[in-house]
Design a protein around this motif. Structure first.
Motif, PDB file in Angstrom:
ATOM      1  N   GLY A  45      24.825  11.242 -14.851  1.00  0.00           N
ATOM      2  CA  GLY A  45      23.705  10.569 -14.205  1.00  0.00           C
ATOM      3  C   GLY A  45      23.217   9.318 -14.894  1.00  0.00           C
ATOM      4  N   LEU A  46      23.825   8.941 -16.021  1.00  0.00           N
ATOM      5  CA  LEU A  46      23.429   7.707 -16.688  1.00  0.00           C
ATOM      6  C   LEU A  46      23.877   6.514 -15.846  1.00  0.00           C
ATOM      7  CD1 LEU A  46      22.457   6.088 -19.210  1.00  0.00           C
ATOM      8  CD2 LEU A  46      24.789   6.333 -20.095  1.00  0.00           C
ATOM      9  N   PRO A  47      22.960   5.681 -15.353  1.00  0.00           N
ATOM     10  CA  PRO A  47      23.377   4.516 -14.555  1.00  0.00           C
ATOM     11  C   PRO A  47      24.213   3.560 -15.401  1.00  0.00           C
ATOM     12  CG  PRO A  47      21.037   4.982 -14.248  1.00  0.00           C
ATOM     13  CD  PRO A  47      21.494   5.813 -15.420  1.00  0.00           C
ATOM     14  N   VAL A  48      25.395   3.225 -14.921  1.00  0.00           N
ATOM     15  CA  VAL A  48      26.290   2.390 -15.713  1.00  0.00           C
ATOM     16  C   VAL A  48      25.693   0.998 -15.915  1.00  0.00           C
ATOM     17  CG1 VAL A  48      27.679   1.497 -13.793  1.00  0.00           C
ATOM     18  CG2 VAL A  48      28.718   1.800 -16.050  1.00  0.00           C
ATOM     19  N   ASP A  49      24.899   0.518 -14.969  1.00  0.00           N
ATOM     20  CA  ASP A  49      24.262  -0.796 -15.148  1.00  0.00           C
ATOM     21  C   ASP A  49      23.239  -0.755 -16.279  1.00  0.00           C
ATOM     22  OD1 ASP A  49      25.756  -1.951 -13.153  1.00  0.00           O
ATOM     23  OD2 ASP A  49      24.244  -1.645 -11.596  1.00  0.00           O
ATOM     24  N   ASP A  50      22.503   0.372 -16.402  1.00  0.00           N
ATOM     25  CA  ASP A  50      21.553   0.516 -17.511  1.00  0.00           C
ATOM     26  C   ASP A  50      22.289   0.560 -18.844  1.00  0.00           C
ATOM     27  OD1 ASP A  50      19.641   0.611 -15.560  1.00  0.00           O
ATOM     28  OD2 ASP A  50      19.109   2.719 -15.848  1.00  0.00           O
ATOM     29  N   LEU A  51      23.408   1.270 -18.854  1.00  0.00           N
ATOM     30  CA  LEU A  51      24.219   1.335 -20.069  1.00  0.00           C
ATOM     31  C   LEU A  51      24.711  -0.046 -20.458  1.00  0.00           C
ATOM     32  CD1 LEU A  51      25.881   2.871 -22.216  1.00  0.00           C
ATOM     33  CD2 LEU A  51      27.645   3.192 -20.472  1.00  0.00           C
TER      34      LEU A  51
END
Length: 416
Positions: free
Chosen positions: A27-33
């Motif tokens: 669920g970690l948004p790749v854009d946030d990462l």
């Protein structure tokens, strides 16, 4: 009372990109990462996400694309890169703890001093992205406890910067000391040094999946396809009921020694070095020694994986002839950082909560000190301004400006 727990199934091995893929699939948004990693002062890399299938299991594959990066990096270079990034303090601390443990494992493998070690593959841009990205992900998902299964290392040989090594390599073997592992049935390097460093540094416990209420699960894929065996790192994220007792709280190791012949300068330097090298806390207390001599009690709180290395630092830096070790359990508040605007600039606040209730709020010292110097005002004036601003949104109504509850008998306790 409950807390968020992540169980990681490493029965197919682990690598840095597999950890990232698992976190994104959880669920970690790749854009946030990507945005978090872009604050690192390194250029030329990119990160992409794709869906793959490994032996019938749908998984997330994260690819880190980097330019040629032949030179190794030592501790100082890596520390400067991480500390220069605009990341939450817990993320930086976790990432530095992973690299510190990795460099220590390499130093023991090569018989060299910690300061002399330069990481090659594990110090490359892709490895820095993997380690920092993993720490970003654990923090963003709110993981409070990590339990990891037995790890599969693989067997055979692998080519690296120093030549052709047997699997698992020397550094990986140092990283998994005291950790349950097995070779497995597939000839390949299935546990990389970066993957081993992340999991062995950040894991709170080892074993099968604990009792929890499952919220979601995710799979991070490695590069290889092993046929009938899915080459994936599986994560199960959920909540576990937490009783405040010694059986369910987080473990720390307490290291102590009594000193009656250490100079103040040596003690100050030792404390500074211990904190720089990953101690959760280090403190000096006055003590009355035998024969009426004034002395000091040196106490260090350490993660279990760091206890041996920190104990060696104490023996090297002080006249101590012996150390006492004991394992203890502690309850930790859920922590996050908030920022508030004051007449003296933006100040970070450390917020401690329990079951959604804010119990502790306190301004970060470094922010207050810098603002006081820049504006030529007393330190306490900046601190009070930050607390006043916090009352408007961070501290619930009815709380006082000490950051602790107004109820009679409650005292403030520093959360480590």
């Amino acid at each position: 009372m409950s807390r968020k727990i992540l169980w990681i199934d490493g029965s197919s091995g682990a690598s840095g990109d597999m950890v990232l893929g698992m976190l994104v699939d959880l669920g970690l948004p790749v854009d946030d990462l990507r945005r978090a990693l872009e604050t690192l002062p390194i250029d030329g890399w990119s990160l992409t996400e794709r869906r793959v299938e490994r032996s019938g299991v749908a998984a997330c594959k994260i690819d880190v694309h980097v330019p040629a990066d032949a030179h190794g990096r030592g501790w100082k270079q890596i520390r400067d890169i991480v500390e220069s990034a605009r990341l939450d303090l817990p993320v930086k601390q976790s990432a530095l703890a992973v690299f510190r443990r990795l460099i220590d494992a390499e130093a023991r493998a090569h018989g060299r001093a910690f300061e002399e070690i330069h990481l090659h593959e594990a110090g490359g841009i892709d490895a820095i992205v993997d380690v920092v990205g993993a720490c970003v992900g654990f923090h963003a998902l709110g993981v409070e406890r990590i339990v990891v299964s037995r790890l599969t290392t693989g067997f055979g040989t692998v080519r690296c910067a120093h030549g052709v090594y047997p699997v698992p390599g020397p550094a990986t073997l140092n990283l998994v000391r005291g950790i349950p592992v097995e070779a497995g049935s597939i000839e390949a390097e299935r546990l990389t040094p970066t993957g081993a460093a992340i999991l062995t540094t950040l894991a709170d416990a080892w074993g099968t999946m604990p009792a929890l209420e499952v919220e979601t699960n995710g799979y991070g894929s490695g590069c290889a396809d092993f046929g009938e065996t899915p080459n994936v790192l599986r994560g199960v994220l959920g909540r576990e009921d937490l009783e405040i007792d010694a059986q369910t709280t987080r473990s720390v190791v307490v290291i102590e020694t009594n000193l009656d012949d250490a100079t103040p300068q040596a003690l100050a330097f030792t404390i500074e070095r211990l904190l720089d090298d990953g101690a959760l806390d280090a403190m000096i207390s006055p003590a009355l020694m035998k024969k009426g001599r004034p002395g000091h009690l040196l106490t260090i709180l350490a993660r279990p994986a760091d206890a041996d290395r920190l104990g060696r630092i104490v023996l090297a830096e002080t006249p101590a002839l012996g150390l006492r070790f004991r394992r203890e359990h502690r309850v930790e508040l859920e922590r996050r950082f908030e920022t508030v605007s004051t007449p003296f600039g933006t100040i970070r606040l450390k917020v401690g909560t329990l079951e959604g209730e804010t119990l502790n709020v306190w301004p970060e010292y470094e922010d207050c000190a810098a603002a006081a110097r820049n504006h030529g005002v007393p330190f306490v004036q900046v601190q009070q301004a930050a607390l006043s601003a916090a009352r408007q949104g961070v501290i619930p109504d009815g709380r006082n400006e000490t950051g602790s509850g107004a109820a009679e008998g409650r005292t403030e306790e520093t959360q480590l």
